[in-house]
Design a protein around this motif. Structure first.
Motif: not given
Length: 226
Positions: A35, A58-60, A66, A68
């Protein structure tokens, strides 16, 4: 000779099994998502939705890509009269959980209307004496000399298998002779091994450390998963 040959065969079998096990483990996704939180001036008012708290988040994941849209706010911990720490979480398809947190400006539902009515020319009342690091609801909690102190809301809890256990939810307050509450909340420890996916009784020790390395007395806590 036969015994020696058997031993060599067994050693070879063990080596092959070790390699296979390592290969299977390495192919598994054991890495939690990442994150990322951009620096933003965020203000949160008690009771409002979490949409504004997602600004700049956002998050990956290395496998799922992705994530998010799957980031959620796990909890909001008020650390002062005008500050709070927001805790975020996200889970990938293999049940790995990534976490992050950031500090925001906090307004209580009662204080928000009053702040809107304030004018720049108003006099500030109640400024006699030095400001205290102890919020009003923690006034009874006092530091132990140079050592910080903490209080819990309970010494045990029971959850069902798979339910979330949030250690900070059971912290009633922390106080120190020098550090403010916001700083202390970043140094709360809940040490102990536990697994919310496995039934059992787990022992956890809570304590807090200040910026000088002083630690509070430990508070034993029992987590029961059933």
């Amino acid at each position: 000779m036969k015994h020696r040959g058997l031993a060599l065969v067994m050693a070879a079998v063990c080596a092959v099994l070790t390699v296979v096990a390592a290969f299977i483990y390495l192919r598994q996704d054991n890495t939690p998502p990442d994150i990322k939180i951009e620096e933003r001036d965020i203000t949160y008012t008690e009771g409002e939705g979490h949409e504004g708290l997602m600004d700049g988040v956002s998050a990956k994941d290395k496998v799922d890509g992705d994530l998010t849209g799957k980031v959620f706010v796990s909890k909001i911990v008020v650390t002062g009269e005008d500050s709070a720490i927001v805790y975020y979480g996200v889970m990938d398809e293999h049940k790995n959980i990534g976490t992050a947190r950031r500090r925001v400006t906090y307004r209580s539902a009662e204080a928000a209307p009053e702040q809107a009515e304030e004018t720049a020319g108003e006099a500030v009342e109640g400024t006699e004496g030095e400001a205290s690091n102890v919020p009003p609801d923690q006034a009874a909690l006092q530091p132990d000399g140079v050592r910080p102190a903490m209080a819990l809301t309970a010494d045990q809890t029971t959850i069902r298998v798979g339910e979330t256990f949030a250690p900070l939810d059971f912290v009633q307050g922390v106080v120190d002779d020098k550090d403010d509450t916001s700083t202390l909340y970043q140094n709360i420890h809940a040490d102990g091994q536990y697994n919310v996916r496995a039934r059992g009784t787990y022992e956890i020790n809570y304590y807090v450390t200040d910026s000088d390395g002083n630690a509070s007395d430990p508070h034993p806590f029992t987590l029961t998963v059933q």
